[in-house]
Design an enzyme around this catalytic site. Sequence first.
Site, PDB file in Angstrom:
ATOM      1  N   ASP A  99       0.732  -1.185   0.143  1.00 37.59           N
ATOM      2  CA  ASP A  99      -0.001  -0.074   0.168  1.00 37.59           C
ATOM      3  C   ASP A  99       0.909   1.072   0.092  1.00 37.59           C
ATOM      4  OD1 ASP A  99      -2.884   1.160   0.723  1.00 37.59           O
ATOM      5  OD2 ASP A  99      -1.323   2.185   1.921  1.00 37.59           O
ATOM      6  N   HIS A 148      -7.678   9.551  -1.738  1.00 36.50           N
ATOM      7  CA  HIS A 148      -7.203   9.562  -0.486  1.00 36.50           C
ATOM      8  C   HIS A 148      -8.189  10.030   0.528  1.00 36.50           C
ATOM      9  CE1 HIS A 148      -2.841   9.036   1.185  1.00 36.50           C
ATOM     10  NE2 HIS A 148      -3.632   8.873   2.103  1.00 36.50           N
ATOM     11  N   TYR A 196       2.988  10.021  -0.045  1.00 36.15           N
ATOM     12  CA  TYR A 196       4.061   9.262   0.636  1.00 36.15           C
ATOM     13  C   TYR A 196       5.394   9.726   0.119  1.00 36.15           C
ATOM     14  CZ  TYR A 196       0.017   6.504   2.655  1.00 36.15           C
ATOM     15  OH  TYR A 196      -1.081   5.967   3.305  1.00 36.15           O
ATOM     16  N   LYS A 225      -2.742   5.903  -4.351  1.00 37.49           N
ATOM     17  CA  LYS A 225      -4.011   7.008  -3.979  1.00 37.49           C
ATOM     18  C   LYS A 225      -3.685   8.439  -4.768  1.00 37.49           C
ATOM     19  CE  LYS A 225      -3.684   4.638   0.576  1.00 37.49           C
ATOM     20  NZ  LYS A 225      -2.271   4.492   0.971  1.00 37.49           N
TER      21      LYS A 225
END
Length: 274
Positions: free
Chosen positions: A48, A111, A53, A78
């Site tokens: 994931d 998200h 990120y 996402k």
Amino acid sequence: MNTTENQYAMLSNGMKIPMIGLGTWRIGDDEALGAIKTALEIGYRHIDTASIYGNEQGVGAGIRGSGVSRKDIFLTSKVWNDDQGYDSTLKAFNASLERLGTDYLDLYLIHWPTRRNKDTWRAMETLYREGKVKAIGVSNFQTHHLEDLLAACEIKPMVNQVEFHPYLVQSTLFEFCRRNHIQIEAWSPLMQGKMVDVSELKDLGEKYNCSVAQIILRWDIQMGVVTIPKSIRRDRMKENVDIFDFTISEEDMALITALDRGKRFGPNPDNFGF
Ligand code: NDP
């Protein structure tokens, strides 16, 4: 990883999703290559990530460097809030693919809920119809966000990835998703590491001769919730998937669920400011 039972959930479109994946929030781009290779070596087949990120390049490099075939890995990313909207979601998706060095995703998620969700969702539907992503879903959607989207969409979201752990069970949302065949995925399943402070879980760990992390992750599986604990450490990655050789009794399952106190370690989607 013991491969005996319950390793997959079935999404509403018939696609299989591994019950346990590796979360990668706070794994830096430079650390991701090693972390992903380690996880895949241990037996993880579900990763994931998210554009926010900042580690998609490292994740992609880890996958390529692992020797595990791309088709055997369930990869999620996402679309971040700033990229929401129809055209910008399509663009963000392509940028994620490029960073990851792959030509498709297994799952793409919105998200967070924003005012542009419906336009964003149309783009998700386009990507799904074009076969660029095998399943589409949302994250951090409360029941009212889902009701809104379900009233407007042509393809229903297959997944809702939400904060979920013994202190935040969200039973109304949980039931709503179950009724609508939307798979719940647990983020921060280990309460961002704070689970070690919960005495009831420690007692259960002793009873079942396993760690507190294993108790929670086993509870997730038995609840039918896909879970994505994050660790950068090999020993913990191993521990977190070594949960298929014991069963928590119904009574103890209920005890864990009753620890719910509506406590969030992350933001409340209704007050996140979008
Ligand atoms: P987790 O609940 O997975 O907890 C991670 C923390 O627990 C880390 O500090 C880790 O440390 C520690 N840890 C992991 N395993 C063990 C273990 N067996 N024993 C003791 N400590 C352990 O937190 P996250 O917030 O990272 O959530 C998981 C994933 O969910 C994220 O990585 C991300 O992929 C996703 N997520 C999605 C969000 C969304 O909005 N959709 C929001 C937040 C997360 P160490 O690494 O040092 O082992």
